[in-house]
Design a protein around this motif. Structure first.
Motif, PDB file in Angstrom:
ATOM      1  N   VAL A 257       0.815  -1.076   0.027  1.00  0.00           N
ATOM      2  CA  VAL A 257       0.000   0.033   0.146  1.00  0.00           C
ATOM      3  C   VAL A 257       0.839   1.192  -0.124  1.00  0.00           C
ATOM      4  N   GLY A 258       0.457   2.413  -0.636  1.00  0.00           N
ATOM      5  CA  GLY A 258       1.237   3.589  -0.891  1.00  0.00           C
ATOM      6  C   GLY A 258       2.165   3.666  -2.036  1.00  0.00           C
ATOM      7  N   PRO A 259       2.732   4.815  -2.089  1.00  0.00           N
ATOM      8  CA  PRO A 259       3.592   5.327  -3.277  1.00  0.00           C
ATOM      9  C   PRO A 259       4.906   4.434  -2.895  1.00  0.00           C
ATOM     10  N   PRO A 260       5.687   4.393  -3.974  1.00  0.00           N
ATOM     11  CA  PRO A 260       7.273   3.596  -4.022  1.00  0.00           C
ATOM     12  C   PRO A 260       7.992   4.788  -2.688  1.00  0.00           C
ATOM     13  N   GLY A 261       8.671   4.087  -2.170  1.00  0.00           N
ATOM     14  CA  GLY A 261       9.424   4.429  -1.016  1.00  0.00           C
ATOM     15  C   GLY A 261       9.716   3.694  -0.030  1.00  0.00           C
ATOM     16  N   LEU A 262      10.942   3.305   0.182  1.00  0.00           N
ATOM     17  CA  LEU A 262      11.363   2.301   1.143  1.00  0.00           C
ATOM     18  C   LEU A 262      11.091   2.726   2.813  1.00  0.00           C
ATOM     19  N   PHE A 263      10.838   1.922   3.206  1.00  0.00           N
ATOM     20  CA  PHE A 263      10.831   2.043   4.976  1.00  0.00           C
ATOM     21  C   PHE A 263      11.875   1.107   5.527  1.00  0.00           C
ATOM     22  N   ILE A 264      12.274   1.318   6.692  1.00  0.00           N
ATOM     23  CA  ILE A 264      13.493   0.638   7.394  1.00  0.00           C
ATOM     24  C   ILE A 264      13.146  -1.078   7.073  1.00  0.00           C
ATOM     25  N   GLY A 265      12.130  -1.409   7.537  1.00  0.00           N
ATOM     26  CA  GLY A 265      11.796  -2.823   7.263  1.00  0.00           C
ATOM     27  C   GLY A 265      12.033  -3.420   5.829  1.00  0.00           C
ATOM     28  N   SER A 266      11.234  -2.538   4.916  1.00  0.00           N
ATOM     29  CA  SER A 266      11.636  -3.017   3.585  1.00  0.00           C
ATOM     30  C   SER A 266      12.860  -2.794   2.974  1.00  0.00           C
ATOM     31  N   MET A 267      13.658  -1.901   3.504  1.00  0.00           N
ATOM     32  CA  MET A 267      15.040  -1.657   3.230  1.00  0.00           C
ATOM     33  C   MET A 267      15.909  -2.609   3.552  1.00  0.00           C
ATOM     34  N   VAL A 268      15.557  -3.199   5.086  1.00  0.00           N
ATOM     35  CA  VAL A 268      16.443  -4.330   5.419  1.00  0.00           C
ATOM     36  C   VAL A 268      16.142  -5.718   4.563  1.00  0.00           C
ATOM     37  N   TYR A 269      14.924  -5.849   4.201  1.00  0.00           N
ATOM     38  CA  TYR A 269      14.549  -6.950   3.384  1.00  0.00           C
ATOM     39  C   TYR A 269      15.020  -6.908   2.162  1.00  0.00           C
ATOM     40  N   THR A 270      15.390  -5.677   1.342  1.00  0.00           N
ATOM     41  CA  THR A 270      15.889  -5.608   0.034  1.00  0.00           C
ATOM     42  C   THR A 270      17.184  -5.656   0.170  1.00  0.00           C
ATOM     43  N   LEU A 271      17.961  -5.247   1.106  1.00  0.00           N
ATOM     44  CA  LEU A 271      19.426  -5.282   1.353  1.00  0.00           C
ATOM     45  C   LEU A 271      19.896  -6.828   1.301  1.00  0.00           C
ATOM     46  N   GLN A 272      19.183  -7.560   2.485  1.00  0.00           N
ATOM     47  CA  GLN A 272      19.477  -8.732   2.745  1.00  0.00           C
ATOM     48  C   GLN A 272      19.204  -9.747   2.012  1.00  0.00           C
ATOM     49  N   GLY A 273      18.305  -9.406   1.048  1.00  0.00           N
ATOM     50  CA  GLY A 273      17.750 -10.532   0.040  1.00  0.00           C
ATOM     51  C   GLY A 273      18.435 -10.178  -1.335  1.00  0.00           C
ATOM     52  N   SER A 274      17.881  -9.430  -2.179  1.00  0.00           N
ATOM     53  CA  SER A 274      18.235  -9.162  -3.472  1.00  0.00           C
ATOM     54  C   SER A 274      19.541  -8.724  -3.527  1.00  0.00           C
ATOM     55  N   VAL A 275      19.998  -7.628  -2.713  1.00  0.00           N
ATOM     56  CA  VAL A 275      21.399  -7.154  -2.716  1.00  0.00           C
ATOM     57  C   VAL A 275      22.593  -7.887  -2.145  1.00  0.00           C
ATOM     58  N   GLY A 276      21.903  -8.552  -1.000  1.00  0.00           N
ATOM     59  CA  GLY A 276      23.221  -9.232  -0.251  1.00  0.00           C
ATOM     60  C   GLY A 276      23.917  -8.417   0.663  1.00  0.00           C
ATOM     61  N   ASN A 277      23.891  -7.291   1.061  1.00  0.00           N
ATOM     62  CA  ASN A 277      24.489  -6.222   1.722  1.00  0.00           C
ATOM     63  C   ASN A 277      24.126  -6.623   3.110  1.00  0.00           C
ATOM     64  N   LEU A 278      24.485  -7.631   3.577  1.00  0.00           N
ATOM     65  CA  LEU A 278      24.223  -7.964   5.274  1.00  0.00           C
ATOM     66  C   LEU A 278      24.635  -6.859   6.159  1.00  0.00           C
ATOM     67  N   PRO A 279      25.865  -6.274   5.996  1.00  0.00           N
ATOM     68  CA  PRO A 279      26.392  -5.351   7.047  1.00  0.00           C
ATOM     69  C   PRO A 279      25.537  -4.013   7.007  1.00  0.00           C
ATOM     70  N   LEU A 280      25.318  -3.552   5.876  1.00  0.00           N
ATOM     71  CA  LEU A 280      24.172  -2.251   5.840  1.00  0.00           C
ATOM     72  C   LEU A 280      22.824  -2.702   6.344  1.00  0.00           C
ATOM     73  N   ALA A 281      22.316  -3.652   5.943  1.00  0.00           N
ATOM     74  CA  ALA A 281      21.014  -4.168   6.560  1.00  0.00           C
ATOM     75  C   ALA A 281      21.019  -4.442   7.974  1.00  0.00           C
ATOM     76  N   ALA A 282      22.078  -4.796   8.631  1.00  0.00           N
ATOM     77  CA  ALA A 282      22.359  -4.838   9.930  1.00  0.00           C
ATOM     78  C   ALA A 282      22.372  -3.312  10.705  1.00  0.00           C
ATOM     79  N   SER A 283      23.086  -2.513   9.929  1.00  0.00           N
ATOM     80  CA  SER A 283      23.087  -1.101  10.554  1.00  0.00           C
ATOM     81  C   SER A 283      21.785  -0.608  10.622  1.00  0.00           C
ATOM     82  N   PHE A 284      20.956  -0.775   9.565  1.00  0.00           N
ATOM     83  CA  PHE A 284      19.697  -0.115   9.524  1.00  0.00           C
ATOM     84  C   PHE A 284      18.876  -0.773  10.528  1.00  0.00           C
ATOM     85  N   THR A 285      18.891  -2.118  11.111  1.00  0.00           N
ATOM     86  CA  THR A 285      18.112  -2.672  12.166  1.00  0.00           C
ATOM     87  C   THR A 285      18.626  -2.117  13.416  1.00  0.00           C
ATOM     88  N   VAL A 286      19.612  -1.395  13.501  1.00  0.00           N
ATOM     89  CA  VAL A 286      20.327  -0.865  14.718  1.00  0.00           C
ATOM     90  C   VAL A 286      19.266   0.394  15.063  1.00  0.00           C
TER      91      VAL A 286
END
Length: 308
Positions: A257-286
């Motif tokens: 729902v809503g316009p395109p635009g990442l939230f923290i949760g969706s950013m973590v999902y994208t980074l650790q899933g399709s991108v594979g950048n686990l360190p940046l995803a972990a920093s977002f979860t902090v």
């Protein structure tokens, strides 16, 4: 053989009965091990990974200490994601409190018996449905041709809605692709988590205080402002813990729902899933961990835990 086993069991039972400290230790050891090893251990591992190095060329993660991931958080794009998420979480919390308070007050003060039970079921019923099903259902409700557009058309407010959707802060071609629609879905999904703590807090307010306020000549608005609201405010804060933290970490509703635009949760999902950048995803979860930790500390000082 059976008598010997019974004797050992009796001795063990007597030992635990006499030594309450040992009984308490054995009772709490399994959950504390789970909390300390699995939960806190995973959080510490996550924190450690946020300092790892990610190679954009090889897509490999190496355990080399770096501050690059946290420096990336303050870049304009990532900072915008954090602020967008926090702003949505705060607005959903405020709206949930405003909607929940009259409902909770009515349930606490004006219902009893079967009526109160039915209202409890009505409040809890949305929580029994699948979260994803509710999110998908709202995409249909909010889309053009949905029931909300039909109702607004019957009221003759279609032009006002189109004007509202043109505003930058609302943004979207329809409610299902706007920040307003996303806000409505978040508020609907988390509203029961706000109603129940407020209702419990209001029920703890002694009726004698309300009668004393009326006897002293206070008007209903004064009684609400000086007696009910201060004494039930810990319930509001307790409910806000749920609405704020759950919105902060959600990633499904922002995708549906809503316009395109990442939230923290969706950013973590994208980074650790399709991108594979686990360190940046972990920093977002902090970020939500720190925000919720600070919020819990504030809520504890306001007595919110007494209302849970």
């Amino acid at each position: 053989m059976a008598s010997a086993s019974a004797g050992v069991g009796r001795q063990l039972s007597n030992l635990l009965y006499r030594r309450s400290t040992l009984r308490l230790f054995l009772l709490l050891t399994p959950p504390l091990l789970w909390f300390g090893v699995v939960y806190l251990g995973s959080l510490l591992a996550l924190l450690a990974q946020s300092f790892y190095t990610f190679d954009d060329f090889t897509m490999a993660v190496t355990p080399e200490f770096t501050w690059v991931n946290y420096q990336a958080l303050v870049e304009d794009t990532n900072l915008d994601i954090v602020l967008r998420t926090v702003g949505m979480a705060a607005s959903v919390t405020v709206a949930s409190a405003v909607l929940a308070f009259p409902i909770a007050y009515y349930v606490a003060r004006y219902t009893q018996g079967l009526a109160k039970g039915l209202l409890y079921v009505a409040i809890m019923l949305p929580m029994w449905a699948s979260y994803i099903v509710k999110a998908y259902a709202w995409t249909v409700i909010l889309t053009k041709g949905g029931i909300i557009y039909w109702f607004i058309g019957k009221l003759g407010l279609t032009g006002a809605l189109e004007w509202l959707l043109e505003q930058p802060i609302v943004g979207g071609t329809s409610l299902s692709t706007s920040n307003l629609g996303r806000f409505l879905v978040f508020t609907y999904v988390w509203l029961p988590f706000m109603i129940l703590p407020i209702q419990a807090a209001i029920e703890r307010v002694p009726p004698a205080l309300l009668q004393a306020s009326a006897d002293l000549g206070a008007k209903p608005a004064q009684t609400f402002r000086t007696v009910i609201l201060p004494l039930s405010f810990p319930g509001v804060v307790a409910g806000s813990i749920f609405t704020f933290s759950l919105t902060l970490g959600d990633y499904i509703i922002p995708q549906l729902v809503g316009p395109p635009g990442l939230f923290i949760g969706s950013m973590v999902y994208t980074l650790q899933g399709s991108v594979g950048n686990l360190p940046l995803a972990a920093s977002f979860t902090v970020v939500p961990i720190l925000l919720v930790g600070a919020y819990l500390a504030m809520a504890r000082r306001l007595g919110a835990f007494d209302a849970l």
